[in-house]
Design a protein around this motif. Structure first.
Motif, PDB file in Angstrom:
ATOM      1  N   PHE A   4      98.961  47.680   1.718  1.00 21.32           N
ATOM      2  CA  PHE A   4      99.578  46.390   1.467  1.00 21.32           C
ATOM      3  C   PHE A   4     100.100  46.241   0.047  1.00 21.32           C
ATOM      4  CE2 PHE A   4      98.450  44.384   5.408  1.00 21.32           C
ATOM      5  CZ  PHE A   4      97.308  45.025   5.810  1.00 21.32           C
ATOM      6  N   GLY A   5     100.280  47.339  -0.672  1.00 20.67           N
ATOM      7  CA  GLY A   5     100.827  47.251  -2.025  1.00 20.67           C
ATOM      8  C   GLY A   5      99.848  46.719  -3.040  1.00 20.67           C
ATOM      9  N   GLN A   6      98.552  46.750  -2.720  1.00 19.61           N
ATOM     10  CA  GLN A   6      97.557  46.230  -3.654  1.00 19.61           C
ATOM     11  C   GLN A   6      97.171  47.302  -4.664  1.00 19.61           C
ATOM     12  OE1 GLN A   6      95.894  43.078  -3.672  1.00 19.61           O
ATOM     13  NE2 GLN A   6      97.459  42.364  -2.288  1.00 19.61           N
ATOM     14  N   GLU A   7      96.216  46.990  -5.553  1.00 20.80           N
ATOM     15  CA  GLU A   7      95.781  47.930  -6.570  1.00 20.80           C
ATOM     16  C   GLU A   7      95.070  49.106  -5.924  1.00 20.80           C
ATOM     17  OE1 GLU A   7      92.445  45.128  -5.742  1.00 20.80           O
ATOM     18  OE2 GLU A   7      94.600  44.928  -6.125  1.00 20.80           O
ATOM     19  N   ASN A   8      95.100  50.288  -6.573  1.00 17.64           N
ATOM     20  CA  ASN A   8      94.431  51.468  -6.034  1.00 17.64           C
ATOM     21  C   ASN A   8      92.930  51.361  -6.235  1.00 17.64           C
ATOM     22  OD1 ASN A   8      96.489  53.310  -5.065  1.00 17.64           O
ATOM     23  ND2 ASN A   8      97.227  53.316  -7.170  1.00 17.64           N
ATOM     24  N   PRO A   9      92.126  51.408  -5.171  1.00 15.90           N
ATOM     25  CA  PRO A   9      90.675  51.452  -5.345  1.00 15.90           C
ATOM     26  C   PRO A   9      90.254  52.837  -5.787  1.00 15.90           C
ATOM     27  CG  PRO A   9      91.226  51.637  -3.023  1.00 15.90           C
ATOM     28  CD  PRO A   9      92.533  51.433  -3.769  1.00 15.90           C
ATOM     29  N   ILE A  10      89.064  52.943  -6.350  1.00 15.45           N
ATOM     30  CA  ILE A  10      88.542  54.262  -6.682  1.00 15.45           C
ATOM     31  C   ILE A  10      88.335  55.020  -5.378  1.00 15.45           C
ATOM     32  CG2 ILE A  10      86.573  55.486  -7.700  1.00 15.45           C
ATOM     33  CD1 ILE A  10      86.192  53.089  -9.509  1.00 15.45           C
ATOM     34  N   GLU A  11      88.723  56.276  -5.372  1.00 16.00           N
ATOM     35  CA  GLU A  11      88.637  57.061  -4.148  1.00 16.00           C
ATOM     36  C   GLU A  11      87.210  57.040  -3.608  1.00 16.00           C
ATOM     37  OE1 GLU A  11      89.907  61.493  -2.522  1.00 16.00           O
ATOM     38  OE2 GLU A  11      90.053  60.977  -4.640  1.00 16.00           O
ATOM     39  N   VAL A 173      99.675  48.450   7.841  1.00 14.79           N
ATOM     40  CA  VAL A 173      99.124  48.761   6.518  1.00 14.79           C
ATOM     41  C   VAL A 173     100.229  49.351   5.640  1.00 14.79           C
ATOM     42  CG1 VAL A 173      97.289  49.913   5.250  1.00 14.79           C
ATOM     43  CG2 VAL A 173      96.906  49.183   7.602  1.00 14.79           C
ATOM     44  N   VAL A 174     101.173  48.510   5.284  1.00 18.18           N
ATOM     45  CA  VAL A 174     102.288  48.879   4.414  1.00 18.18           C
ATOM     46  C   VAL A 174     102.517  47.738   3.433  1.00 18.18           C
ATOM     47  CG1 VAL A 174     103.415  50.395   6.089  1.00 18.18           C
ATOM     48  CG2 VAL A 174     103.948  47.947   6.082  1.00 18.18           C
ATOM     49  N   PRO A 175     103.068  48.001   2.254  1.00 19.24           N
ATOM     50  CA  PRO A 175     103.264  46.934   1.256  1.00 19.24           C
ATOM     51  C   PRO A 175     104.110  45.776   1.763  1.00 19.24           C
ATOM     52  CG  PRO A 175     103.590  49.096   0.267  1.00 19.24           C
ATOM     53  CD  PRO A 175     103.469  49.332   1.745  1.00 19.24           C
ATOM     54  N   GLN A 176     105.054  46.063   2.675  1.00 18.48           N
ATOM     55  CA  GLN A 176     105.953  45.009   3.145  1.00 18.48           C
ATOM     56  C   GLN A 176     105.206  43.906   3.893  1.00 18.48           C
ATOM     57  OE1 GLN A 176     106.353  48.196   3.431  1.00 18.48           O
ATOM     58  NE2 GLN A 176     108.432  48.857   2.926  1.00 18.48           N
ATOM     59  N   THR A 177     104.054  44.240   4.494  1.00 14.16           N
ATOM     60  CA  THR A 177     103.317  43.233   5.263  1.00 14.16           C
ATOM     61  C   THR A 177     102.860  42.083   4.376  1.00 14.16           C
ATOM     62  OG1 THR A 177     102.557  44.932   6.806  1.00 14.16           O
ATOM     63  CG2 THR A 177     101.372  42.851   6.803  1.00 14.16           C
ATOM     64  N   MET A 178     102.204  42.423   3.258  1.00 14.19           N
ATOM     65  CA  MET A 178     101.743  41.367   2.363  1.00 14.19           C
ATOM     66  C   MET A 178     102.905  40.571   1.792  1.00 14.19           C
ATOM     67  SD  MET A 178      99.368  39.623   0.978  1.00 14.19           S
ATOM     68  CE  MET A 178      97.799  40.463   1.072  1.00 14.19           C
ATOM     69  N   ALA A 179     103.975  41.266   1.434  1.00 10.02           N
ATOM     70  CA  ALA A 179     105.150  40.561   0.902  1.00 10.02           C
ATOM     71  C   ALA A 179     105.699  39.578   1.934  1.00 10.02           C
ATOM     72  CB  ALA A 179     106.219  41.572   0.506  1.00 10.02           C
TER      73      ALA A 179
END
Length: 409
Positions: A4-11, A173-179
């Motif tokens: 969803f284009g959010q921040e990267n969590p720690i792996e 689960v793609v950045p465009q969804t949240m936008a």
């Protein structure tokens, strides 16, 4: 791709906001094995509640835009009220049938304290757009789903009206969804504002200089945020210096006003020349306006609304959960002004006593997980008693109590 284009969590880790939601869910007694969310609005109550809700005006627009997109991509669009009760659920028929198995249906309540970690519930708790991807859900039955949600506010008052959500599988689960969800939520707010404007056909009332309304936010802030509304459609917001913040807080807490001597005693730890206080008040008057800050005695000539007053009002009404939601932290935490310290301690003590007396574990957990409550020994021990011997939070609570035992000797 980052969900969803959010921040990267720690792996292989978990995002902080998700972990905190898991704590709230566990503290509230939600089981990971519960399959369905509870129904809190039966069909007859749902119909009446939905018709009376402000978002009923914009649901057709949301369904035409986001609902159609959900139907096209095997997903679901949902709109909840501010209590996380799902009022409308629409989308792809196959997805809707699958969602029934987890209780994602109209009338169900997806507050994270009832249904575990999920996007609509978290968006309401945080009052911010959020996403929850697959295994980040607290309940096992929901972990095959992913969702993105954004709050919807009243465009005039800022009141939280509900949440707009889109739920589906891996394909969303793609950045465009949240936008897309955020844009649709803003579109709904704009439409509500336009409808209110169109409905206002009466000529405006004459401006009244005595109709000033002032909102003061001091909880969890080192500098007060003051919003001045003239009652005629003009609103301005000021961020005050630490000293001016103290003065405004003290005056807002004294409706009848304070003499210069009284204000000085509450404001300064040591005796200072009268000219020092007068200079501060003159600078503050230049910021706020002559009509707002009066003298003899010094007072705010306006209808005052303070965030700490809202907490006290909720406590007086017995709404401990509502008070805790509004408590963003101690009043002007860095201030050493005697009057501010007194107010700060009074608000915190009242809330703290109510939390301990409530016996509600998830409310106590919100306190002990905060920066100001993490070392509160009495709250930790009360929380231990409240969660019961089978709670998954018990080892964490016991560990914190043992840490404090070591540190306090």
């Amino acid at each position: 791709m980052t969900p969803f284009g959010q921040e990267n969590p720690i792996e292989d880790g978990m995002r902080t906001q998700v972990a905190e939601s898991w704590h709230r869910s566990a503290a509230a007694g939600v089981s990971v094995d519960e399959v369905e969310a509870p129904i809190t609005l039966t069909s007859d109550l749902l119909r009446d509640h939905r018709e009376a809700h402000p978002l009923a005006q914009v649901f057709p627009l949301l369904d035409d835009v986001l609902g159609q997109a959900a139907r096209d991509c095997d997903a679901i669009m949902a709109v909840s009220d501010a209590s996380a009760q799902l009022l409308w659920v629409s989308g792809n028929p196959q997805a809707l049938r699958r969602a029934e198995r987890i209780g994602f249906v109209e009338g169900a309540n997806w507050d994270e304290r009832l249904a575990g970690t999920n996007a609509p519930g978290m968006a309401l708790t945080l009052d911010a757009p959020v996403n929850v991807v697959g295994s980040e859900h607290f309940r096992s039955s929901v972990q095959r789903w992913s969702c993105a949600a954004s709050p919807i506010h009243d465009p005039n008052t800022g009141e939280l009206l509900g949440v707009l959500d889109i739920t589906g599988g891996e394909e969303i689960v793609v950045p465009q969804t949240m936008a897309m969800v955020r844009a649709a939520a803003r579109m709904a707010e704009t439409e509500l504002g336009m409808r209110k404007l169109a409905a206002s056909t009466m000529p405006p009332e004459p401006r009244r200089t005595s109709g000033l309304r002032v909102g003061v936010e001091c909880l969890g802030r080192n500098d007060a945020l003051v919003t001045v509304d003239d009652g005629g459609g003009h609103r301005s917001t000021l961020r005050l210096s630490p000293r001016h913040s103290e003065i405004v807080l003290l005056l807002a807490s004294a409706p009848r006003g304070l003499s210069g001597d009284e204000l000085a005693v509450l404001l300064y730890e040591e005796d200072l020349p009268v000219s020092t206080l007068r200079a501060e008040l003159n600078r503050l008057r230049n910021l706020l306006g002559e009509e707002l800050l009066a003298s003899r005695p010094y007072r705010l000539v306006a209808e005052i609304a303070g965030d700490w007053v809202a907490v006290e009002a909720r406590l007086a009404a017995g709404d401990v959960a509502g008070a805790m939601r509004r408590y963003r932290g101690p009043l002007l935490p860095r201030s050493t002004a005697p009057g501010v310290i007194r107010l700060r301690d009074a608000v915190a003590t009242s809330l703290r006593r109510s939390l301990i007396g409530s016996g509600v574990a998830d409310l106590m957990s919100s306190w002990t997980r905060s920066s100001w409550g993490s070392d509160d020994y009495e709250m930790w021990t009360a929380q231990r008693a409240a969660v019961g011997p089978g709670s998954p939070l018990l080892p964490l609570i016991q560990g914190q109590i043992e840490r404090l035992d070591r540190e306090l000797g």
